[in-house]
Design a protein around this motif. Structure first.
Motif, PDB file in Angstrom:
ATOM      1  N   TRP A   1      -1.543   4.192  -1.107  1.00 26.79           N
ATOM      2  CA  TRP A   1      -2.705   3.919  -2.028  1.00 26.79           C
ATOM      3  C   TRP A   1      -3.647   2.890  -1.658  1.00 26.79           C
ATOM      4  N   THR A   2      -4.835   3.082  -2.442  1.00 29.49           N
ATOM      5  CA  THR A   2      -5.679   1.905  -2.444  1.00 29.49           C
ATOM      6  C   THR A   2      -6.634   2.036  -3.683  1.00 29.49           C
ATOM      7  N   VAL A   3      -6.830   0.539  -4.151  1.00 33.70           N
ATOM      8  CA  VAL A   3      -7.819   0.769  -5.159  1.00 33.70           C
ATOM      9  C   VAL A   3      -9.127   0.114  -4.564  1.00 33.70           C
TER      10      VAL A   3
ATOM     11  N   ALA B   1      -2.872   8.983  -0.929  1.00 25.85           N
ATOM     12  CA  ALA B   1      -2.420  10.037   0.035  1.00 25.85           C
ATOM     13  C   ALA B   1      -1.038  10.490   0.109  1.00 25.85           C
ATOM     14  N   ALA B   2      -0.800  11.834  -0.606  1.00 28.10           N
ATOM     15  CA  ALA B   2       0.741  11.975  -0.774  1.00 28.10           C
ATOM     16  C   ALA B   2       1.275  12.471   0.563  1.00 28.10           C
ATOM     17  N   LYS B   3       2.477  11.931   1.028  1.00 31.93           N
ATOM     18  CA  LYS B   3       3.204  12.337   2.223  1.00 31.93           C
ATOM     19  C   LYS B   3       4.531  12.936   2.211  1.00 31.93           C
TER      20      LYS B   3
ATOM     21  N   GLY C   1       0.645  -1.159   0.101  1.00 31.44           N
ATOM     22  CA  GLY C   1      -0.152   0.150  -0.016  1.00 31.44           C
ATOM     23  C   GLY C   1       0.689   1.290  -0.112  1.00 31.44           C
ATOM     24  N   THR C   2       2.073   1.199  -0.298  1.00 31.99           N
ATOM     25  CA  THR C   2       2.846   2.401  -0.632  1.00 31.99           C
ATOM     26  C   THR C   2       3.096   2.605  -1.979  1.00 31.99           C
TER      27      THR C   2
END
Length: 426
Positions: free
Chosen positions: A242-244, A254-256, A225-226
């Protein structure tokens, strides 16, 4: 008379002693040792023969009827009356239910099934939609392996006549069912390169067009998930989570920053997600009738290390631009210490830094651990030979010690024998 008769007896006893001693201390020949090992191996094999789960074998794959033969081994056509009713696709499910279809995908039968624990027979109970049993049937199993399932249909009027119905594995999708696609796995299966863009009318959009430019680059969606993204000139662009959606309808990111703080989140509709294409849609927030589809295709481009510096920072904000350029220091292995080629650390001792490829911190073929040399100091600090160095130099450890002891004892036995003979002659 008495003296004469005792000499041969003593001589016989002494000779027997010498022979026994020689036999006891004679080296074990390879043939004898191999025989003993073979006997032990046979016993071990008998104790560890695998127990075949025939039910699992039948449920492991869908099956297609591919052939039939009669009691004499002659081929039987699949449209022959003796075989036709048994031809089709068969799906034996874990849990004991089954469905069958004709080869043109028409429903044929459903119900329950079992296989005898020894794989000798298969039982089915055909049921209607209400669950009522229509009939039951048990057939002998001729073959049940990962590659073949064959059962026998015996003529009830003449049991000397039968037909064997042969099935082989198939990947034919069960009719009337939709395949279950793991969209997350599909996205993470390959790196992606932005290769095209089109607008709402299907017209091409140049990748340097302002509507598309911020979404162009290399994208690496990792298992777990990254993700990391880079511009096409390998500058760090964005990282985060990230997810789908399970149905493949959308992708969320989600940008970090490097500290793990969320800079922005974004969800985009997915237009296409297959092994060969990943396309998402960027909708104009001011006019939702206008959009650009960003097309990605698989690439083997190695993930940049992030050492080339950072591009201009853009938090994305409300304009939906995926060009966040935080400091991106992750390499493809996730820790930056490995050389990324999957090689070990030189002497095969398994020492490494635990990165994704299991490589050590040294260059391929090098090591900080010197091998133990014959006669040197072993790894535990003890002087002498290791087991491997003994093998290399002709030594044999306990075997050599036993041989030396045998020679000494045999020498002593010969000396005693000589003295006994001398007394006998006296």
């Amino acid at each position: 008379m008495t003296r004469t008769s005792r000499r041969p007896a003593r001589t016989t006893i002494i000779t027997s002693t010498l022979v026994a001693a020689a036999v006891c201390f004679a080296p074990v020949t390879p043939a004898l040792a191999a025989g003993a090992a073979e006997t032990a191996a046979s016993a071990d094999q008998a104790a560890t023969d695998p127990v075949i789960d025939y039910s699992a074998a039948l449920a492991a794959t869908p099956w297609e009827t591919t052939a039939a033969t009669d009691q004499d081994g002659n081929p039987v056509a699949l449209d022959d009356a003796r075989a036709a009713n048994f031809v089709g696709w068969a799906y034996f499910k874990q849990g004991g239910t089954f469905t069958m279809y004709t080869l043109d995908d028409k429903p044929k039968m459903q119900g329950d099934w079992t296989v005898a624990p020894d794989g000798s027979s298969r039982w089915i109970a055909a049921k209607n939609d209400a669950g009522d049993v229509l009939f039951e049937r048990t057939v002998p199993i001729v073959t049940l392996t990962a590659n073949e399932f064959t059962y026998r249909v015996i003529d009830q009027a003449d049991p000397t006549q039968w037909v064997d119905i042969v099935h082989t594995p198939t990947d034919h999708q069960e009719p009337g069912t939709d395949p279950v696609i793991d969209y997350s796995a599909a996205l993470a299966a390959t790196p992606w390169e932005t290769t095209a863009a089109t607008d709402q009318d299907g017209n091409p959009v140049a990748l340097d067009d302002a509507r598309a430019a911020n979404f162009v680059g290399w994208a690496y969606f990792k298992q777990g998930g990254t993700f990391t993204m880079y511009t096409l000139d390998d500058k760090p662009k964005m990282q985060g989570d990230w997810t789908v959606a399970p149905d493949g309808s959308s992708r969320w990111i989600a940008a970090k920053n490097d500290a793990g703080d969320v800079l922005f989140e974004r969800t985009v509709p997915i237009v296409t997600l297959t092994a060969n294409e990943f396309t998402y849609r960027v909708i104009d927030q001011a006019d939702p009738t206008q959009w650009v589809d960003i097309v990605h295709t698989p690439t083997d481009h190695a993930e940049p290390t992030g050492d080339d510096g950072n591009g201009g920072e853009d938090t994305g904000g409300d304009n939906g631009n995926e060009n966040e350029n935080e400091n991106e220091n992750e390499n493809e292995n996730g820790n930056g210490n490995g050389n990324g080629n999957g090689n070990g650390n030189g002497n095969g001792n398994g020492n490494g830094n635990g990165n994704e490829n299991g490589t050590g911190t040294t260059e391929p073929g090098t090591s900080t651990d010197e091998p133990v040399s014959a006669g040197g100091t072993a790894a535990d600090g003890q002087k002498g030979h290791s087991a491997s160095s003994l093998a290399n130099t002709g030594g044999s450890g306990l075997a050599a010690t036993a041989a030396a002891s045998a020679v000494a004892v045999l020498g002593g036995a010969l000396l005693l024998a000589r003295r006994a003979l001398a007394r006998a002659r006296g």
